[in-house]
Design a protein around this motif. Structure first.
Motif, PDB file in Angstrom:
ATOM      1  N   UNK A   5      43.578  40.052  35.478  1.00 29.30           N
ATOM      2  CA  UNK A   5      44.997  40.120  35.858  1.00 29.30           C
ATOM      3  C   UNK A   5      45.345  38.859  36.639  1.00 29.30           C
ATOM      4  N   UNK A   6      46.341  38.139  36.131  1.00 33.91           N
ATOM      5  CA  UNK A   6      46.744  36.861  36.708  1.00 33.91           C
ATOM      6  C   UNK A   6      48.134  37.017  37.312  1.00 33.91           C
ATOM      7  N   UNK A   7      48.293  36.594  38.569  1.00 38.07           N
ATOM      8  CA  UNK A   7      49.626  36.512  39.172  1.00 38.07           C
ATOM      9  C   UNK A   7      49.963  35.039  39.322  1.00 38.07           C
ATOM     10  N   UNK A   8      50.852  34.550  38.471  1.00 38.33           N
ATOM     11  CA  UNK A   8      51.215  33.138  38.570  1.00 38.33           C
ATOM     12  C   UNK A   8      52.731  33.017  38.659  1.00 38.33           C
ATOM     13  N   UNK A   9      53.242  31.812  38.618  1.00 40.74           N
ATOM     14  CA  UNK A   9      54.670  31.544  38.781  1.00 40.74           C
ATOM     15  C   UNK A   9      55.112  30.677  37.614  1.00 40.74           C
ATOM     16  N   UNK A  35      61.154  28.790  40.429  1.00 44.01           N
ATOM     17  CA  UNK A  35      59.888  29.347  39.972  1.00 44.01           C
ATOM     18  C   UNK A  35      59.906  30.833  40.231  1.00 44.01           C
ATOM     19  N   UNK A  39      62.855  35.825  43.390  1.00 41.75           N
ATOM     20  CA  UNK A  39      61.868  34.914  42.799  1.00 41.75           C
ATOM     21  C   UNK A  39      60.546  35.647  42.559  1.00 41.75           C
ATOM     22  N   UNK A  83      56.465  39.596  47.924  1.00 43.69           N
ATOM     23  CA  UNK A  83      55.721  38.457  47.381  1.00 43.69           C
ATOM     24  C   UNK A  83      56.545  37.182  47.319  1.00 43.69           C
ATOM     25  N   UNK A 141      56.615  29.530  28.772  1.00 44.32           N
ATOM     26  CA  UNK A 141      55.539  29.381  29.759  1.00 44.32           C
ATOM     27  C   UNK A 141      54.242  30.011  29.250  1.00 44.32           C
ATOM     28  N   UNK A 145      50.711  28.007  28.364  1.00 39.93           N
ATOM     29  CA  UNK A 145      49.605  28.115  29.315  1.00 39.93           C
ATOM     30  C   UNK A 145      48.509  29.099  28.928  1.00 39.93           C
TER      31      UNK A 145
END
Lengths: 398, 398
Positions: free
Chosen positions: B151-155, B164, B232, B237, B267, B271
């Motif tokens: 699990x990835x939390x990115x922007x 962002x 955002x 967060x 995105x 990525x």
């Protein structure tokens, strides 16, 4: 749209009813608590028309002595809220210094979370609300409008522990778009914690985002593993499901974690674009994680150029007879002889581990091993560990 | 080690004192609550020696009618616990069907979290405890001993929204080690939710890990964005810090999210290793996210081969005059003419949006657009949305 809006308001009211567990007067539907005021005072509100007493218990209040089986110990201070005619209880603090604070309400003596705030951290087996006062150190703990890194929760295979284990990994802003390789800080939690702790209590994501954006720390990967080898993952994330957290899980300080730490390094160096050499590896930990850090860094004595011991649990263990804990002085000397750039020790004056750290520094002195020593106020608390991370990270990979 | 153990026990007691806010009799230090028993009954315990009444409020109990400004509505059922001589209150449920349940205590009428369990989800502005009963559908919601995804939390940068924005992305087990490209499910939350909701309430990570491990779903990437363009990032967060959650944030249903959705797709496709074509893109959402899904999938009418509407908020909006909401029938017809593999609609019989979904199906019928329709028991609840995901995911990318 009228129809849709009505339907949603309808649902929202069910939500409110559930939140309060009772009918809420219309004027009390939008209670704001906590409310951080422009002058850095904070107003707390709690709706409890039938309660005889509502207090707030928090670390922003002067600590009070509490009786335990070991005698009087410091606990968070308490103060009473005042009730109005509607049954709304209120308290406004004095202006508070910048910090991340935690608090609970005591309603007729029973600890209760703030029903108007979902922001809480696990404290032992329970949740405790938090808030942040800015305009100082805690600005580093806020998500600000800078470029953000990524937080990854993945699972690494531990051949030594014969299972997959959950791990949290921060990659700095720009990592995905770059082809560069990055240095790595391994950041270890204490007893009672897990792979979520540094991102949660430690605000490590915000601290790194902010320090890197300000040019105060180099862009780095931060690896936050789980130091409890009895778990495959932190509380609630693993195969053991939802169970009551224990302060110190079995096997957490028996050498298994330290002996198998290279499983973590191998996973990180295989799956992330890292500079896989000693000059670009740092390791630090708090309390039990400081104990792990000290042992891992000397057990693999040519692996880390930067070592950080934050309020480290640095006492000798008579029952620790495993291979990891043998030849401590000898491996420390090897670590010293191999050379390293920074051995950083920080502790608070009131920490119950203060004496153990004095003894350990004496050992390092006797071995002729150089270190930097930082002594702060207060004791064995997250406030200090966030500050230590904020001071340690800028020193790395220079 | 004696010394170390004592020191840690010492700290642990401070923790206990803090948790309860009062002295705890030794025999009550290890209260287990909730305790899921082998016969699928559950025992709840709450220590409150001075309380006159302790009740549990939970969705495993028969719902009760609660008065609101819109009249009587269903709320979670309540039942009293029984007090023993030590002040420990206890209740044991009947055997429960497999499900993820939520509960709170009501202590003299005031909602309180379980101080012996940190497992809780945000419900509006508050936290509510949860537990899982297995041996059925909810086995899918447990972390089991299978290969785990990440699990990835990115922007992601949204050029359209000029900021962002935080996003949660699940990659299936093996993604890091593979060079394969993967299909992508975009999974949207409802009003009151954010980019955390599907992983938290929705148990999407566990559901996908388990379905993929069982061979019932293809390995896929699951993208969980934030549908509230006023934020955002989800509550707590983002740059707005800790503030009281609102049920429906401004701008969440005004077309901005839908019009700028390709920022997210761009995105993800830049990525992550994805199959960037219609046959390998799915989109689904619950409630407001179903509304978003319907509009996004027809506004970009040749983008998604799989569309899932879970209890979708499918009503016409008189104030929705923006470009996204124009020519609805015409773009649905274009979407139909472009062809797609699955248009899947699910709703509970008791959902307040049931009629809106009947009307929408009528519209699709009139347009000659094929869909599959699943009707379940109950209403607008996470129980149904977890079930819908468990049914929808196996249908994708076949």
């Amino acid at each position: 749209m009228q129809k849709l809006a009505s339907a949603f308001i309808f649902l929202f009211l069910i939500g409110l009813t559930k939140v309060f567990g009772q009918e809420v007067p219309k004027e009390l539907e939008n209670i704001i608590s906590p409310q951080v005021n422009p002058d850095q005072t904070v107003t707390f509100r709690f709706f409890a028309p039938k309660a005889d007493s509502v207090q707030i218990s928090s670390d922003f209040l002067p600590p009070i002595k509490v009786m335990s089986r070991f005698g009087l110990v410091d606990g968070p201070g308490k103060i009473a809220l005042t009730k109005d005619k509607n049954g709304l209880w209120t308290y406004t603090s004095k202006a508070l210094a910048s910090e991340l604070y935690s608090y609970s309400f005591l309603v007729d003596g029973i600890k209760t979370n703030d029903p108007n705030s979902p922001y809480a951290l696990r404290n032992g087996a329970s949740l405790t609300n938090i808030f942040i006062i800015g305009n100082g150190i805690a600005d580093l703990y806020k998500t600000t409008d800078v470029a953000h890194g990524t937080l990854v929760h993945s699972w690494y295979p531990s051949s030594g522990l014969k299972t997959n284990r959950r791990i949290s990994i921060y990659t700095p802003a720009g990592y995905e778009q770059s082809t560069d390789k990055y240095p790595v800080l391994y950041l270890l939690h204490g007893a009672g914690g897990d792979e979520e702790s540094w991102a949660a209590h430690g605000r490590a994501i915000q601290i790194l985002d902010n320090l890197i954006a300000q040019g105060k720390a180099k862009p780095m990967i931060v690896v936050m593993p789980n130091g409890n080898v009895a778990q495959d993952a932190g509380y609630g994330y693993g195969r053991d499901g939802f169970y009551k957290p224990e302060f110190l899980l079995p096997r957490s300080m028996n050498g298994e974690y330290e002996a198998n730490f290279m499983d973590i390094v191998t996973y990180v160096e295989k799956n992330f674009r890292v500079k896989a050499n000693k000059a670009n590896r740092a390791i630090a930990g708090l309390s039990m994680g400081g104990f792990h850090t000290m042992h891992i860094s000397r057990y693999f004595p040519n692996t880390f150029d930067y070592v950080g011991l934050f309020s480290a649990a640095l006492m000798e263990r008579e029952d620790a007879t495993g291979k990891v804990y043998s030849q401590i002085d000898q491996t420390l000397k090897t670590q010293k002889d191999n050379g390293l750039k920074l051995y950083w020790i920080a502790i608070g004056k009131d920490d119950f581990l203060y004496k153990a750290n004095v003894d350990f520094r004496k050992k390092l002195d006797d071995l002729g091993m150089k270190y930097e020593y930082v002594e702060t106020e207060e004791g064995h608390i997250w406030k200090n560990w966030r500050i230590y991370l904020s001071q340690f990270a800028p020193r790395l990979f220079r």
